[in-house]
Design a protein around this motif. Sequence first.
Motif, PDB file in Angstrom:
ATOM      1  N   UNK A 126       0.809  -1.213   0.000  1.00 23.07           N
ATOM      2  CA  UNK A 126       0.000   0.000   0.000  1.00 23.07           C
ATOM      3  C   UNK A 126       0.847   1.269   0.000  1.00 23.07           C
ATOM      4  N   UNK A 127       2.146   1.135   0.173  1.00 21.51           N
ATOM      5  CA  UNK A 127       2.998   2.296   0.396  1.00 21.51           C
ATOM      6  C   UNK A 127       3.498   2.914  -0.897  1.00 21.51           C
ATOM      7  N   UNK A 128       3.743   4.219  -0.840  1.00 24.67           N
ATOM      8  CA  UNK A 128       4.329   4.922  -1.983  1.00 24.67           C
ATOM      9  C   UNK A 128       5.806   4.556  -2.109  1.00 24.67           C
ATOM     10  N   UNK A 129       6.371   4.896  -3.248  1.00 28.91           N
ATOM     11  CA  UNK A 129       7.781   4.607  -3.469  1.00 28.91           C
ATOM     12  C   UNK A 129       8.684   5.295  -2.463  1.00 28.91           C
ATOM     13  N   UNK A 130       8.361   6.537  -2.112  1.00 28.04           N
ATOM     14  CA  UNK A 130       9.169   7.255  -1.146  1.00 28.04           C
ATOM     15  C   UNK A 130       9.130   6.631   0.236  1.00 28.04           C
ATOM     16  N   UNK A 131       7.959   6.139   0.636  1.00 32.22           N
ATOM     17  CA  UNK A 131       7.851   5.493   1.946  1.00 32.22           C
ATOM     18  C   UNK A 131       8.573   4.155   1.949  1.00 32.22           C
ATOM     19  N   UNK A 132       8.519   3.435   0.845  1.00 38.44           N
ATOM     20  CA  UNK A 132       9.283   2.190   0.737  1.00 38.44           C
ATOM     21  C   UNK A 132      10.775   2.464   0.896  1.00 38.44           C
ATOM     22  N   UNK A 133      11.236   3.596   0.340  1.00 34.97           N
ATOM     23  CA  UNK A 133      12.640   3.977   0.507  1.00 34.97           C
ATOM     24  C   UNK A 133      12.974   4.181   1.984  1.00 34.97           C
ATOM     25  N   UNK A 134      12.055   4.770   2.717  1.00 36.53           N
ATOM     26  CA  UNK A 134      12.277   4.954   4.146  1.00 36.53           C
ATOM     27  C   UNK A 134      12.337   3.613   4.867  1.00 36.53           C
ATOM     28  N   UNK A 135      11.432   2.711   4.512  1.00 42.01           N
ATOM     29  CA  UNK A 135      11.452   1.367   5.105  1.00 42.01           C
ATOM     30  C   UNK A 135      12.788   0.696   4.825  1.00 42.01           C
ATOM     31  N   UNK A 136      13.257   0.819   3.598  1.00 37.75           N
ATOM     32  CA  UNK A 136      14.528   0.218   3.218  1.00 37.75           C
ATOM     33  C   UNK A 136      15.679   0.806   4.026  1.00 37.75           C
ATOM     34  N   UNK A 137      15.641   2.118   4.243  1.00 35.34           N
ATOM     35  CA  UNK A 137      16.683   2.762   5.042  1.00 35.34           C
ATOM     36  C   UNK A 137      16.674   2.240   6.475  1.00 35.34           C
ATOM     37  N   UNK A 138      15.472   2.086   7.036  1.00 40.71           N
ATOM     38  CA  UNK A 138      15.367   1.584   8.410  1.00 40.71           C
ATOM     39  C   UNK A 138      15.940   0.165   8.508  1.00 40.71           C
ATOM     40  N   UNK A 139      15.596  -0.699   7.556  1.00 40.63           N
ATOM     41  CA  UNK A 139      16.099  -2.082   7.609  1.00 40.63           C
ATOM     42  C   UNK A 139      17.618  -2.127   7.476  1.00 40.63           C
ATOM     43  N   UNK A 140      18.203  -1.164   6.766  1.00 39.20           N
ATOM     44  CA  UNK A 140      19.653  -1.132   6.613  1.00 39.20           C
ATOM     45  C   UNK A 140      20.370  -0.684   7.882  1.00 39.20           C
ATOM     46  N   UNK A 141      19.702   0.162   8.678  1.00 37.28           N
ATOM     47  CA  UNK A 141      20.373   0.803   9.801  1.00 37.28           C
ATOM     48  C   UNK A 141      19.974   0.277  11.172  1.00 37.28           C
ATOM     49  N   UNK A 142      18.868  -0.465  11.259  1.00 40.29           N
ATOM     50  CA  UNK A 142      18.288  -0.747  12.571  1.00 40.29           C
ATOM     51  C   UNK A 142      19.063  -1.757  13.414  1.00 40.29           C
ATOM     52  N   UNK A 143      20.065  -2.427  12.825  1.00 41.20           N
ATOM     53  CA  UNK A 143      20.894  -3.347  13.601  1.00 41.20           C
ATOM     54  C   UNK A 143      22.244  -2.729  13.970  1.00 41.20           C
ATOM     55  N   UNK A 144      22.397  -1.428  13.758  1.00 42.77           N
ATOM     56  CA  UNK A 144      23.628  -0.719  14.079  1.00 42.77           C
ATOM     57  C   UNK A 144      24.845  -1.414  13.459  1.00 42.77           C
ATOM     58  N   UNK A 145      24.852  -1.586  12.130  1.00 40.24           N
ATOM     59  CA  UNK A 145      25.936  -2.333  11.484  1.00 40.24           C
ATOM     60  C   UNK A 145      27.246  -1.556  11.462  1.00 40.24           C
ATOM     61  N   UNK A 146      28.353  -2.291  11.384  1.00 40.91           N
ATOM     62  CA  UNK A 146      29.671  -1.659  11.279  1.00 40.91           C
ATOM     63  C   UNK A 146      29.891  -1.088   9.888  1.00 40.91           C
ATOM     64  N   UNK A 147      29.277  -1.730   8.895  1.00 40.19           N
ATOM     65  CA  UNK A 147      29.453  -1.333   7.504  1.00 40.19           C
ATOM     66  C   UNK A 147      28.079  -1.044   6.897  1.00 40.19           C
ATOM     67  N   UNK A 148      27.988   0.053   6.161  1.00 41.52           N
ATOM     68  CA  UNK A 148      26.710   0.442   5.576  1.00 41.52           C
ATOM     69  C   UNK A 148      26.905   0.684   4.088  1.00 41.52           C
ATOM     70  N   UNK A 149      26.116  -0.019   3.273  1.00 39.98           N
ATOM     71  CA  UNK A 149      26.174   0.124   1.824  1.00 39.98           C
ATOM     72  C   UNK A 149      24.833   0.680   1.363  1.00 39.98           C
TER      73      UNK A 149
END
Length: 237
Positions: A126-149
Amino acid sequence: MIEIVGLEKSFKNKSVLKGVDLKLEPGKSYAILGPNGSGKSTLIKSILGLVNPSSGQVFVDGKSVKNNPQTRLDIGYMPQIAKFPSNLTVKELFKLIENLRGEKAEPGYYVKAFRMEEYLNYKLGQLSGGTIQKVSAVTALMFDPKYVILDEPTVGLDPVSRMFMKQEIKALKKKQKTILFTSHLLTDIEDLANEVVFLLEGVVYFKGTPYELSVKTQTENLEEAIAQLFLKEGIDE
C-alpha cells in the motif's frame, strides 16, 4: 575494514570486474561512481557475498565473504529499489528480519526520524515509493551495522528525510562506521564522500579525495572533475 583483493568477475565470457583492489577504512565514506556497466553493482554484490568472484577475494574484518553468510551480519544494505513482500505490514517486516537474523533490532529511532509511525500497520503493497525507501533505510540501519552500503540513499526521499539521511551518514562516520554509497547527486557526493572511487570498464580508474580528484583532472570543482571522468579525459594514464 573491508578489503578487496584482485577481484575479478565474468558473466558469459564478459569480464565485468578486472582485478579490483580496494581498502575501505572505518570512519570514512566512499562514493562509488562510474558509467552504466562499469561494475558498480557487481562490486557491491560481491561485498555482500551475493556474487561469487571468478578470482580474488573480499574480506570483512579479515574474514572472507565466500561461503560465509555470517559476514553479512555486520553489513547494512539499502538497495536502490527495494522489493519487500507486499502482504506484510511494515511492523511485520521488521519482525521477520529480526527472526531471520536471530538478533534484536532497534528500529524505533529511525521510524520516528523518518516520520513513519503512522505507517507501521500499513501493508507494504500500500505504500508509496518514497515510503518504501524509508522502510529500506530503516532495515539497513536498525541493527547498528559496522558497515553500511547505500545505493542512491536519498533518491525518492522527501526533503526532511533526505536531510536526516545525510546527517545520519555523517553521524555514523563519527562512530567509526564504514560507508559505501552510490549517487548521481553531486550535492550528496560533495557533502558525504571522504573519497571517490571511480570504476571504468571493471577497473578502479581513480580512488582519492575530491580535492585529489580536482588536482588530478586539473579542474576547479568536483562537478567538472567528475564530468572529466565520465568523458575519460583529464587523468594521466
